[in-house]
Motif scaffolding. Structure first.
Motif, PDB file in Angstrom:
ATOM      1  N   VAL A 183       0.847  -1.188   0.000  1.00 49.80           N
ATOM      2  CA  VAL A 183       0.000   0.000   0.000  1.00 49.80           C
ATOM      3  C   VAL A 183       0.888   1.247   0.000  1.00 49.80           C
ATOM      4  N   GLN A 184       0.527   2.246  -0.833  1.00 46.21           N
ATOM      5  CA  GLN A 184       1.411   3.383  -1.068  1.00 46.21           C
ATOM      6  C   GLN A 184       0.949   4.682  -0.408  1.00 46.21           C
ATOM      7  N   THR A 185       1.800   5.711  -0.543  1.00 41.84           N
ATOM      8  CA  THR A 185       1.534   7.051  -0.022  1.00 41.84           C
ATOM      9  C   THR A 185       1.296   7.982  -1.208  1.00 41.84           C
ATOM     10  N   PRO A 186       0.284   8.839  -1.157  1.00 45.79           N
ATOM     11  CA  PRO A 186       0.115   9.784  -2.283  1.00 45.79           C
ATOM     12  C   PRO A 186       1.161  10.887  -2.219  1.00 45.79           C
ATOM     13  N   MET A 235      10.844   8.737  -1.414  1.00 44.86           N
ATOM     14  CA  MET A 235       9.777   7.730  -1.332  1.00 44.86           C
ATOM     15  C   MET A 235       9.346   7.249  -2.715  1.00 44.86           C
ATOM     16  N   LEU A 236       9.478   8.118  -3.715  1.00 42.63           N
ATOM     17  CA  LEU A 236       9.191   7.678  -5.082  1.00 42.63           C
ATOM     18  C   LEU A 236      10.212   6.622  -5.502  1.00 42.63           C
ATOM     19  N   LYS A 237      11.464   6.844  -5.080  1.00 42.51           N
ATOM     20  CA  LYS A 237      12.537   5.922  -5.446  1.00 42.51           C
ATOM     21  C   LYS A 237      12.326   4.561  -4.797  1.00 42.51           C
ATOM     22  N   SER A 238      11.895   4.580  -3.542  1.00 41.15           N
ATOM     23  CA  SER A 238      11.677   3.298  -2.851  1.00 41.15           C
ATOM     24  C   SER A 238      10.315   2.709  -3.208  1.00 41.15           C
ATOM     25  N   LYS A 239       9.581   3.382  -4.105  1.00 45.13           N
ATOM     26  CA  LYS A 239       8.256   2.946  -4.573  1.00 45.13           C
ATOM     27  C   LYS A 239       7.173   3.035  -3.489  1.00 45.13           C
ATOM     28  N   ALA A 240       7.525   3.595  -2.317  1.00 45.77           N
ATOM     29  CA  ALA A 240       6.512   3.728  -1.268  1.00 45.77           C
ATOM     30  C   ALA A 240       5.498   4.794  -1.640  1.00 45.77           C
ATOM     31  N   MET A 241       5.869   5.684  -2.569  1.00 44.93           N
ATOM     32  CA  MET A 241       4.952   6.754  -2.980  1.00 44.93           C
ATOM     33  C   MET A 241       4.384   6.461  -4.366  1.00 44.93           C
ATOM     34  N   THR A 242       3.092   6.748  -4.509  1.00 47.11           N
ATOM     35  CA  THR A 242       2.424   6.572  -5.797  1.00 47.11           C
ATOM     36  C   THR A 242       3.062   7.484  -6.844  1.00 47.11           C
ATOM     37  N   PRO A 243       3.365   6.957  -8.051  1.00 46.41           N
ATOM     38  CA  PRO A 243       3.970   7.826  -9.070  1.00 46.41           C
ATOM     39  C   PRO A 243       3.084   9.031  -9.364  1.00 46.41           C
ATOM     40  N   PRO A 244       3.707  10.177  -9.708  1.00 48.20           N
ATOM     41  CA  PRO A 244       2.936  11.410  -9.858  1.00 48.20           C
ATOM     42  C   PRO A 244       1.863  11.354 -10.950  1.00 48.20           C
ATOM     43  N   ASP A 245       2.107  10.607 -12.039  1.00 46.12           N
ATOM     44  CA  ASP A 245       1.092  10.588 -13.104  1.00 46.12           C
ATOM     45  C   ASP A 245      -0.217  10.007 -12.599  1.00 46.12           C
ATOM     46  N   ASP A 254     -14.848   8.787  -4.426  1.00 47.50           N
ATOM     47  CA  ASP A 254     -15.342   7.475  -4.834  1.00 47.50           C
ATOM     48  C   ASP A 254     -14.303   6.672  -5.602  1.00 47.50           C
ATOM     49  N   GLU A 255     -13.496   7.384  -6.411  1.00 52.32           N
ATOM     50  CA  GLU A 255     -12.549   6.698  -7.278  1.00 52.32           C
ATOM     51  C   GLU A 255     -11.137   6.716  -6.710  1.00 52.32           C
ATOM     52  N   SER A 256     -10.946   7.278  -5.522  1.00 53.65           N
ATOM     53  CA  SER A 256      -9.587   7.514  -5.051  1.00 53.65           C
ATOM     54  C   SER A 256      -8.908   6.208  -4.643  1.00 53.65           C
ATOM     55  N   ARG A 257      -7.593   6.245  -4.662  1.00 49.80           N
ATOM     56  CA  ARG A 257      -6.807   5.066  -4.303  1.00 49.80           C
ATOM     57  C   ARG A 257      -6.907   4.774  -2.807  1.00 49.80           C
ATOM     58  N   LEU A 258      -7.187   5.804  -2.019  1.00 54.19           N
ATOM     59  CA  LEU A 258      -7.401   5.585  -0.594  1.00 54.19           C
ATOM     60  C   LEU A 258      -8.641   4.718  -0.396  1.00 54.19           C
ATOM     61  N   THR A 259      -9.714   5.064  -1.095  1.00 50.70           N
ATOM     62  CA  THR A 259     -10.951   4.293  -0.992  1.00 50.70           C
ATOM     63  C   THR A 259     -10.735   2.847  -1.431  1.00 50.70           C
ATOM     64  N   LYS A 260      -9.925   2.680  -2.490  1.00 50.50           N
ATOM     65  CA  LYS A 260      -9.687   1.330  -3.002  1.00 50.50           C
ATOM     66  C   LYS A 260      -8.674   0.544  -2.174  1.00 50.50           C
ATOM     67  N   GLU A 263      -3.829   3.204  -1.082  1.00 46.12           N
ATOM     68  CA  GLU A 263      -3.029   4.188  -0.339  1.00 46.12           C
ATOM     69  C   GLU A 263      -3.522   4.210   1.099  1.00 46.12           C
ATOM     70  N   TRP A 264      -2.649   4.643   2.019  1.00 43.36           N
ATOM     71  CA  TRP A 264      -3.017   4.530   3.437  1.00 43.36           C
ATOM     72  C   TRP A 264      -3.189   5.870   4.129  1.00 43.36           C
ATOM     73  N   ASN A 265      -2.985   6.977   3.432  1.00 40.81           N
ATOM     74  CA  ASN A 265      -3.167   8.267   4.100  1.00 40.81           C
ATOM     75  C   ASN A 265      -3.574   9.334   3.107  1.00 40.81           C
ATOM     76  N   LEU A 266      -4.119  10.419   3.638  1.00 36.20           N
ATOM     77  CA  LEU A 266      -4.433  11.589   2.817  1.00 36.20           C
ATOM     78  C   LEU A 266      -4.449  12.799   3.735  1.00 36.20           C
ATOM     79  N   ALA A 267      -3.816  13.886   3.265  1.00 34.79           N
ATOM     80  CA  ALA A 267      -3.840  15.124   4.042  1.00 34.79           C
ATOM     81  C   ALA A 267      -5.058  15.935   3.610  1.00 34.79           C
ATOM     82  N   VAL A 268      -5.965  16.192   4.527  1.00 38.37           N
ATOM     83  CA  VAL A 268      -7.203  16.915   4.194  1.00 38.37           C
ATOM     84  C   VAL A 268      -7.558  17.914   5.293  1.00 38.37           C
ATOM     85  N   TRP A 269      -8.485  18.822   4.996  1.00 42.25           N
ATOM     86  CA  TRP A 269      -9.034  19.687   6.040  1.00 42.25           C
ATOM     87  C   TRP A 269     -10.010  18.856   6.872  1.00 42.25           C
TER      88      TRP A 269
END
Lengths: 428, 309
Positions: A183-186, A235-245, A254-260, A263-269
């Motif tokens: 599971v990755q980080t955005p 983190m991109l190099k270690s593949k822990a982060m989702t590629p930017p594209d 509904d379509e986000s990778r967190l929902t699916k 990914e395991w985190n998201l910074a939000v208000w």
């Protein structure tokens, strides 16, 4: 014959007069505009209907869009001198609208208790003030937070982070979770990459924009920005982060990778937590943003999530103010709204909600308490003119660096130069 | 008789006035639309282009500063580059598709009407949100395109829409897919070519390529000119597709920030209406230059029957 005809005529005349008087007396039409999401829209509509039921003489027409289209639409309406009576305002736009003389000073109405804010501390209302006048009342308090997927932490065998966790902890955690579960980080706050970097700047006792007149950025050294890029590149190099594209292309919860579960985190208000969690249908944790190395103060701040402003061109200012007061203080209305716009600023509303909210909203209430309790520093002044364009440049350069097209140092220099060029027009 | 003839030849002034009034009444709706939605906005936009206008307050005259600022605006040049790239590939691709399909449908068969309608459909729905969603689904990292490629053993995990190198191509493909209106015009043109030309070519033993090059293309050249002009103008003003697919911000790295999208951002998102209007006039200039060039070149490749005589 003649008298009969004239009496009919008189009757018609009387009826017309009565009807005219009735319509002149009652039937006020107010226009109310806000930006939102489906949850907010439904709840706000319900409150509007409740209000119209209690006040049959008032009709409220609603206009709602998403955040992006909202300011485009409002700008055009302002140009056409056709603004709605009540508009939802944001911290980053309220100065501009107030200084162009488009908003009503609500100070006198608050003093006359037509908008009842008794017992509300200044810290909750000062965000709506421009040049000492109150142009918007805060509809709720907000703070930036990290939303974590509890299941992902559990699967990786990790404990929930402490409020004092650091960026080093965060990177370690991201790598551990990826190694164990895939599971990755955005990328850092992909919808608005500036928000997280702003937190870092504040931890370093700096501001994003020059506080005096907004004619330049508030920082000129590249060190922190370079680290912001490099942390992500590692983190991109270690593949822990989702590629930017993939990361930047996400749209709805509904379509986000967190929902699916990818990914395991998201910074939000904090007021976005509910709508982010809804499609996930599993428990989440919310916590403070990690600290940078040698953090000098908390970077998190309490922010008025949004305001209601009454426009100066409104023909029914008194009625508009009445509705705003109802929205702020009525317990029934707030039981419908359920703090979706942020934690209410009126104490009795907050108390009544605290007792009845679900576990997720309880977490949000507790989080705001945590932030308020020595984990925040004062909010920066509202964004200067040109801020929208500067944020766009931030996003573009951020993407260039993460796609590997620009080196971190060059990217940081490029952003600072371009941003200062845009802001230079604010010089007086 | 005599007086009647005179009355027709020279109507009395009153009647002439009534005739004219009736005429104006009939074109009234059009006139209103023309003034309210074309002429007045065109003139105001010309004026605004010389002002600083933030929508919230009255415009302030600043001379040619907006135009001067454009020269130094790197995003302006970027958006210009993106637009030229888009036009250079989207317009020829769309015309080629349109012509090929038109030739395919230029037969007498009952089903042809149905096929024409089916292939015209993408042009109608092209600008809609539904297509943007469809396009996103197709070209996402876990979208249909990657799934199909995986079947053939090509393992890609890139998001075609999010990747800086491929993003603009998803827009170009969408444009090529919307060839419907050009196709119909080509089809009408093809039907005008006399069958006898092909018959005599057949007698002379010409192959299909020869017939295409020597009969179809020259006979169709004026229709090609028309389509090329219309589609070039369309290409330079492309907005909706770029707006919906990139979420309105020209992602990634402004690689899909077409000219009209940047113009929109400046005018409505950053509240710089004056600058946006100036950009619009530069676009008018660019399109005029290209239209003039295409017209100029047409004398050497467009075949008009009347000239032959």
């Amino acid at each position: 014959m003649a008298s009969k005809r004239s009496s009919v005529f008189a009757a018609i005349l009387a009826m017309t007069l009565v009807a005219g008087a009735l319509s002149a007396q009652g039937k006020v039409t107010l226009r109310l505009a806000w930006w939102g999401n489906p949850t907010r829209d439904a709840r706000t509509m319900q409150v509007v209907e409740l209000y119209m039921k209690l006040h049959p003489e008032v009709t409220i027409e609603t206009e709602t869009t998403g955040w992006a289209g909202y300011w485009d639409k409002l700008g055009s309406q302002a140009a056409a001198r056709n603004l709605p009576d009540i508009i939802q305002q944001d911290y980053s736009y309220i100065t501009q609208y107030a200084q162009k003389d488009l908003l009503l000073d609500l100070g006198p109405y608050v003093q006359a208790k037509k908008i009842d804010l008794s017992g509300v501390p200044d810290t909750f209302t000062s965000g709506g003030k421009v040049d000492g006048k109150l142009y918007g009342v805060s509809l709720g308090t907000n703070a930036f937070c990290f939303l974590l997927d509890s299941a992902a932490l559990q699967k990786a065998g990790l404990e929930p982070p402490k409020p004092s966790w650091t960026m080093a902890d965060f990177e370690k955690m991201a790598n551990a979770i990826y190694a164990k579960t895939g599971v990755q980080t955005p990328v850092f706050s992909s919808t608005d990459p500036k928000v997280m970097f702003n937190d870092w700047l504040r931890q370093n006792k700096q501001t994003f924009f020059n506080v005096a007149d907004g004619s330049s950025l508030g920082f000129s050294d590249t060190k922190l920005l370079v680290e912001f890029y490099e942390s992500q590149l590692r983190m991109l190099k270690s593949k822990a982060m989702t590629p930017p594209d993939v990361s930047f292309g996400q749209t709805t919860p509904d379509e986000s990778r967190l929902t699916k579960g990818q990914e395991w985190n998201l910074a939000v208000w904090s007021n976005q937590v509910v709508s982010t969690q809804a499609p996930m249908k599993r428990p989440v944790l919310i916590t403070l943003l990690p600290r940078i190395a040698d953090s000098k103060q908390p970077g998190t701040f309490l922010k008025p999530s949004m305001f209601f402003s009454v426009t100066k061109g409104s023909e029914n200012k008194e009625e508009a103010v009445k509705f705003v007061n109802f929205f702020m203080n009525d317990l029934e209305a707030n039981k419908i709204l359920l703090a979706e716009r942020g934690i209410p600023i009126v104490q009795k509303v907050r108390d009544s909600l605290k007792a009845m909210v679900d576990p997720l909203n309880k977490q949000i209430f507790e989080f705001i308490d945590l932030v308020g309790n020595k984990n925040s520093s004062p909010i920066d002044p509202a964004d200067p003119a040109g801020a929208g364009e500067v944020l766009k440049v931030f996003r573009t350069v951020d993407q260039e660096v993460l796609f590997g097209q620009t080196a971190p140092q060059a990217g940081a220099e490029k952003f600072i130069k371009q941003a200062n060029d845009i802001l230079a027009k604010n010089k007086k | 008789m005599d007086s009647n003839a005179r009355a027709i030849a020279r109507p009395r002034p009153r009647q002439a006035l009534a005739d004219n009034l009736a005429g104006y009444a009939f074109i009234g709706p059009w006139l209103f639309g023309f003034f309210a939605f074309s002429l007045i906005p065109i003139f105001s936009s010309a004026y605004f282009s010389f002002t600083r206008y933030d929508l919230l307050s009255s415009p302030v005259f600043i001379g040619a500063k907006n135009y001067a600022a454009m020269l130094r605006d790197s995003v302006f040049w970027k958006s210009l580059g993106v637009t030229f790239f888009y036009v250079a590939f989207a317009v020829p691709l769309r015309l080629i598709f349109a012509l090929l399909l038109a030739m395919l449908f230029n037969r007498k068969s009952r089903l042809m009407r149905l096929y024409q309608a089916v292939y015209y459909f993408p042009s109608i729905v092209g600008g809609s949100i539904a297509v943007a969603v469809l396009w996103r689904r197709l070209f996402k990292d876990d979208g249909a395109i990657n799934s199909i490629l995986a079947v053939f053993g090509i393992d890609t995990h890139i998001s075609w829409i999010g990747n800086p190198k491929t993003a603009i191509w998803t827009l170009i493909l969408l444009a090529a897919w919307q060839f419907g209106s050009s196709m119909l015009i080509f089809l009408a043109g093809l039907k005008q070519i006399p069958e006898s030309y092909y018959e005599s070519a057949n007698l002379d033993g010409a192959g299909s390529v020869r017939k295409f090059v020597s009969i179809t293309i020259p006979q169709l050249s004026s229709v090609i000119l028309f389509n090329l002009l219309m589609q070039t103008i369309n290409g330079f003003t492309v907005f909706t597709q770029a707006f919906v697919i990139s979420g309105g911000n020209g992602d990634p790295m402004n690689n899909t920030l077409v000219y009209a999208l940047y113009l929109y951002q400046k005018s409505f998102s950053y509240y710089e209406m004056g600058y946006g209007c100036a950009m619009a006039w530069i676009l008018v200039l660019i399109i005029s230059i290209f239209t003039a060039l295409i017209f100029k070149s047409s004398s050497s490749w467009v075949y008009y029957e009347s000239k032959e005589n």
